[in-house]
Design a protein around this motif. Structure first.
Motif, PDB file in Angstrom:
ATOM      1  N   SER A 220       0.858  -1.187   0.000  1.00  0.00           N
ATOM      2  CA  SER A 220       0.000   0.000   0.000  1.00  0.00           C
ATOM      3  C   SER A 220       0.885   1.224   0.000  1.00  0.00           C
ATOM      4  N   TYR A 221       0.451   2.262  -0.679  1.00  0.00           N
ATOM      5  CA  TYR A 221       1.076   3.582  -0.551  1.00  0.00           C
ATOM      6  C   TYR A 221       0.134   4.403   0.311  1.00  0.00           C
ATOM      7  N   GLY A 222       0.561   4.754   1.534  1.00  0.00           N
ATOM      8  CA  GLY A 222      -0.365   5.390   2.474  1.00  0.00           C
ATOM      9  C   GLY A 222      -1.476   4.405   2.752  1.00  0.00           C
TER      10      GLY A 222
ATOM     11  N   PRO B 162      -4.162   0.609  -1.253  1.00  0.00           N
ATOM     12  CA  PRO B 162      -3.531  -0.669  -1.609  1.00  0.00           C
ATOM     13  C   PRO B 162      -3.280  -0.746  -3.117  1.00  0.00           C
ATOM     14  N   VAL B 163      -2.083  -1.185  -3.529  1.00  0.00           N
ATOM     15  CA  VAL B 163      -1.803  -1.334  -4.968  1.00  0.00           C
ATOM     16  C   VAL B 163      -1.461  -2.784  -5.338  1.00  0.00           C
ATOM     17  N   LEU B 164      -1.058  -3.606  -4.363  1.00  0.00           N
ATOM     18  CA  LEU B 164      -0.887  -5.045  -4.606  1.00  0.00           C
ATOM     19  C   LEU B 164      -1.623  -5.788  -3.515  1.00  0.00           C
TER      20      LEU B 164
ATOM     21  N   GLY C 165       0.362  -6.863 -18.019  1.00  0.00           N
ATOM     22  CA  GLY C 165      -0.880  -6.291 -17.492  1.00  0.00           C
ATOM     23  C   GLY C 165      -1.039  -4.879 -17.984  1.00  0.00           C
ATOM     24  N   PRO C 166      -2.259  -4.340 -17.894  1.00  0.00           N
ATOM     25  CA  PRO C 166      -2.480  -2.967 -18.349  1.00  0.00           C
ATOM     26  C   PRO C 166      -1.771  -1.956 -17.449  1.00  0.00           C
ATOM     27  N   SER C 167      -1.717  -0.721 -17.902  1.00  0.00           N
ATOM     28  CA  SER C 167      -1.079   0.339 -17.144  1.00  0.00           C
ATOM     29  C   SER C 167      -1.723   0.474 -15.764  1.00  0.00           C
ATOM     30  N   GLY C 168      -0.892   0.589 -14.735  1.00  0.00           N
ATOM     31  CA  GLY C 168      -1.410   0.768 -13.377  1.00  0.00           C
ATOM     32  C   GLY C 168      -1.763  -0.527 -12.673  1.00  0.00           C
ATOM     33  N   SER C 169      -1.514  -1.682 -13.303  1.00  0.00           N
ATOM     34  CA  SER C 169      -1.924  -2.956 -12.690  1.00  0.00           C
ATOM     35  C   SER C 169      -0.966  -3.412 -11.586  1.00  0.00           C
ATOM     36  N   GLY C 170       0.224  -2.783 -11.486  1.00  0.00           N
ATOM     37  CA  GLY C 170       1.130  -3.112 -10.378  1.00  0.00           C
ATOM     38  C   GLY C 170       2.405  -3.828 -10.805  1.00  0.00           C
ATOM     39  N   LYS C 171       2.695  -3.867 -12.111  1.00  0.00           N
ATOM     40  CA  LYS C 171       3.860  -4.612 -12.625  1.00  0.00           C
ATOM     41  C   LYS C 171       5.174  -4.046 -12.078  1.00  0.00           C
ATOM     42  N   THR C 172       5.344  -2.716 -12.221  1.00  0.00           N
ATOM     43  CA  THR C 172       6.584  -2.090 -11.748  1.00  0.00           C
ATOM     44  C   THR C 172       6.714  -2.241 -10.234  1.00  0.00           C
ATOM     45  N   THR C 173       5.598  -2.147  -9.537  1.00  0.00           N
ATOM     46  CA  THR C 173       5.637  -2.289  -8.080  1.00  0.00           C
ATOM     47  C   THR C 173       6.168  -3.666  -7.688  1.00  0.00           C
ATOM     48  N   VAL C 174       5.738  -4.712  -8.382  1.00  0.00           N
ATOM     49  CA  VAL C 174       6.245  -6.063  -8.098  1.00  0.00           C
ATOM     50  C   VAL C 174       7.763  -6.087  -8.261  1.00  0.00           C
TER      51      VAL C 174
ATOM     52  N   ASP D 299      12.254  -3.797 -16.676  1.00  0.00           N
ATOM     53  CA  ASP D 299      10.982  -3.074 -16.657  1.00  0.00           C
ATOM     54  C   ASP D 299      10.746  -2.388 -18.001  1.00  0.00           C
ATOM     55  N   GLU D 300       9.961  -3.012 -18.849  1.00  0.00           N
ATOM     56  CA  GLU D 300       9.645  -2.504 -20.193  1.00  0.00           C
ATOM     57  C   GLU D 300      10.892  -1.987 -20.893  1.00  0.00           C
ATOM     58  N   PRO D 301      11.943  -2.796 -20.996  1.00  0.00           N
ATOM     59  CA  PRO D 301      13.212  -2.283 -21.506  1.00  0.00           C
ATOM     60  C   PRO D 301      13.164  -1.929 -22.989  1.00  0.00           C
TER      61      PRO D 301
ATOM     62  N   THR E 153       6.125  -6.182 -19.224  1.00  0.00           N
ATOM     63  CA  THR E 153       5.671  -5.526 -20.451  1.00  0.00           C
ATOM     64  C   THR E 153       4.156  -5.363 -20.409  1.00  0.00           C
ATOM     65  N   HIS E 154       3.626  -4.404 -21.193  1.00  0.00           N
ATOM     66  CA  HIS E 154       2.170  -4.416 -21.345  1.00  0.00           C
ATOM     67  C   HIS E 154       1.805  -4.823 -22.779  1.00  0.00           C
ATOM     68  N   ASP E 155       2.818  -5.342 -23.511  1.00  0.00           N
ATOM     69  CA  ASP E 155       2.616  -5.749 -24.897  1.00  0.00           C
ATOM     70  C   ASP E 155       2.478  -7.272 -24.951  1.00  0.00           C
TER      71      ASP E 155
HETATM   72  N1  LIG Z   1       5.147   6.049  -5.145  1.00  0.00           N
HETATM   73  C1  LIG Z   1       3.843   5.851  -5.310  1.00  0.00           C
HETATM   74  N2  LIG Z   1       2.937   6.472  -4.515  1.00  0.00           N
HETATM   75  C2  LIG Z   1       1.605   6.255  -4.667  1.00  0.00           C
HETATM   76  N3  LIG Z   1       1.069   5.421  -5.578  1.00  0.00           N
HETATM   77  C3  LIG Z   1       1.906   4.784  -6.399  1.00  0.00           C
HETATM   78  C4  LIG Z   1       3.334   4.958  -6.321  1.00  0.00           C
HETATM   79  N4  LIG Z   1       3.908   4.184  -7.271  1.00  0.00           N
HETATM   80  C5  LIG Z   1       2.887   3.572  -7.923  1.00  0.00           C
HETATM   81  N5  LIG Z   1       1.691   3.917  -7.409  1.00  0.00           N
HETATM   82  C6  LIG Z   1       0.366   3.434  -7.836  1.00  0.00           C
HETATM   83  O1  LIG Z   1       0.382   2.014  -7.815  1.00  0.00           O
HETATM   84  C7  LIG Z   1      -0.351   1.467  -8.907  1.00  0.00           C
HETATM   85  C8  LIG Z   1       0.521   0.482  -9.641  1.00  0.00           C
HETATM   86  O2  LIG Z   1       1.595   1.197 -10.240  1.00  0.00           O
HETATM   87  P1  LIG Z   1       2.714   0.482 -11.117  1.00  0.00           P
HETATM   88  O3  LIG Z   1       3.729   1.513 -11.445  1.00  0.00           O
HETATM   89  O4  LIG Z   1       3.164  -0.743 -10.418  1.00  0.00           O
HETATM   90  O5  LIG Z   1       1.887   0.072 -12.418  1.00  0.00           O
HETATM   91  P2  LIG Z   1       2.378  -0.589 -13.792  1.00  0.00           P
HETATM   92  O6  LIG Z   1       1.582  -1.832 -13.963  1.00  0.00           O
HETATM   93  O7  LIG Z   1       3.854  -0.704 -13.788  1.00  0.00           O
HETATM   94  O8  LIG Z   1       1.885   0.473 -14.870  1.00  0.00           O
HETATM   95  P3  LIG Z   1       2.602   0.992 -16.247  1.00  0.00           P
HETATM   96  O9  LIG Z   1       2.282  -0.063 -17.291  1.00  0.00           O
HETATM   97  O10 LIG Z   1       1.866   2.266 -16.540  1.00  0.00           O
HETATM   98  O11 LIG Z   1       4.044   1.180 -16.013  1.00  0.00           O
HETATM   99  C9  LIG Z   1      -0.821   2.645  -9.738  1.00  0.00           C
HETATM  100  O12 LIG Z   1      -2.162   2.890  -9.436  1.00  0.00           O
HETATM  101  C10 LIG Z   1       0.074   3.776  -9.283  1.00  0.00           C
HETATM  102  O13 LIG Z   1      -0.592   5.010  -9.397  1.00  0.00           O
END
Ligand SMILES: Nc1ncnc2c1ncn2[C@@H]1O[C@H](COP(=O)(O)OP(=O)(O)OP(=O)(O)O)[C@@H](O)[C@H]1O
Ligand SMILES: [Mg+2]
Length: 366
Positions: A16-18, A21-23, A40-49, A162-164, A195-197
């Protein structure tokens, strides 16, 4: 390296950020030596993982294990992983050699050993001739290969990407996909590639993990995801698909019927116990790929129904027909067939009899 042992395991990982929850409760095992793609689509949490695995962010809950040892709190510089970022993150004032050897020089490795390993890594990414250039004197694809060499030289257990390839144009991207895959086969290091492709994912991955809204929806081979999606999201997201809603009928062996606006359709449920167990009358979709749908002839004993050709689109090697069918509960379906030099056998406005074989149809619960 043993492809059957787990290198890295995420157990009930949440982030969670604050208060946001994002994952949610992620369980994921990465096998030693595999090429695993997170799609996964944009914002699905890939980079966070990736950031959690790399140690760039703390977990909110759960644990990460490497070879069975909990590394959830291990500092970033102790983790035997390297990351390749989309923007390459090269040092502009250092040569290609300087960039590639940087990770070893901060570890105080001997000059001679660094020179040897830099030459080896540059050879692997086919940039031996460019050792003395600066990043600004390289093309996008070459910079990407420098970033890769820089990650490889530290001999990490796992490379996080990460999406290199996102910044590269289509042709170069295809070349780099093949190149990355061949390097991974050669050195047998585990790759976790975001990737999102989906075409990129299908072409490169041993297994794909599909994410949506912070959840893992399905993990499997590209073939499994394409032919046995386990939910509506994966069935729609992963490749083009026809989804016809209906109510499940009784199961018979490895097949099950579904009552739809196109009549009763029979689809495969092999290796999908959740579809065997679902109650009669449950809401579901019959799903079949555009290339599985074809014009019915007298010998066909599959699922058949009639439809009207609304549109024909030539797409090079194939032609795609959009078909309306299903009477009042109108459905739009897609049929993909190999293109013919003398034009399509189908004509716009024509009503035709269509068919797909039960083993080429699958079911997903609504
Ligand atoms: N530092 C942060 N503070 C608050 N929310 C964040 C932070 N980093 C990411 N998020 C939120 O977490 C969710 C997942 O973000 P993430 O970057 O993992 O997505 P992604 O799947 O990699 O998307 P993309 O394909 O656009 O790169 C998004 O809703 C994003 O807004
Ligand atoms: Mg991202």
């Amino acid at each position: 390296m043993n492809q059957n042992t787990d290198l890295l395991t995420l157990r009930s990982v949440s982030k969670s950020y604050g208060t946001v929850p994002v994952l949610h409760d992620i369980d994921l095992s990465i096998k030693d030596g595999e090429f695993l793609t997170v799609l996964g689509p944009s914002g699905s949490g890939k980079t966070t993982v990736l950031r959690l695995i790399g140690g760039l962010e703390p977990l909110t809950a759960g644990e990460i294990r490497l070879d069975g040892q909990d590394i959830s709190r291990m500092p970033i510089n102790k983790r035997p992983f390297n990351t390749v970022f989309q923007d390459y993150a090269l040092f502009p004032h250092m040569t290609v050699s300087g960039n590639v050897g940087y990770g070893l020089s901060v570890r105080h490795m001997k000059r001679k050993e660094i020179t040897r390993r830099v030459a080896e890594a540059l050879e692997l990414v086919q940039l031996g001739r460019f050792a003395d250039r600066f990043p600004a004197q390289l093309s996008g694809g070459q910079r990407q290969r420098v970033a890769l060499a820089r990650a490889l030289i530290c001999q990490p257990r796992l490379i996080l990407l990460d999406e290199p390839l996102a910044a590269l144009d289509l042709e170069l991207r295809r070349q780099m996909q093949e190149f990355l895959k061949s390097i991974q086969r050669e050195i047998k290091t585990t790759f976790l590639f975001v990737t999102h492709d989906q075409e990129e994912a299908i072409g490169m991955a041993d297994r794909i993990c599909v994410m949506q809204a912070g959840h893992i929806r399905q993990l499997g081979t590209p073939h499994d995801l394409y032919y046995k999606p386990n939910c509506e999201f994966v069935a729609r997201f992963f490749g083009e698909n026809n989804l016809v809603p209906g109510k499940l009928g009784p199961a018979q062996g490895e097949q099950r019927s579904i009552e739809t606006a196109l009549g009763r359709l029979v689809c495969s449920i092999s290796d999908q116990p959740h579809l065997k167990a679902a109650p009669d009358g449950a809401s579901a979709f019959a799903a079949f790929r555009p290339e599985a749908l074809h014009m019915a002839d007298a010998t066909d004993s599959g699922n058949s129904f009639s439809g009207t050709i609304a549109d024909l689109a030539f797409a090079g090697s194939s032609t795609v027909a959009t078909i309306t069918t299903g009477g009042d509960a109108a459905q739009r379906l897609r049929l993909r067939m190999p293109s013919r030099i003398d034009g399509s056998v189908l004509k716009s406005g024509e009503t035709v009899s269509l068919c797909f074989a039960p083993h080429e149809g699958h079911l997903v619960l609504a």
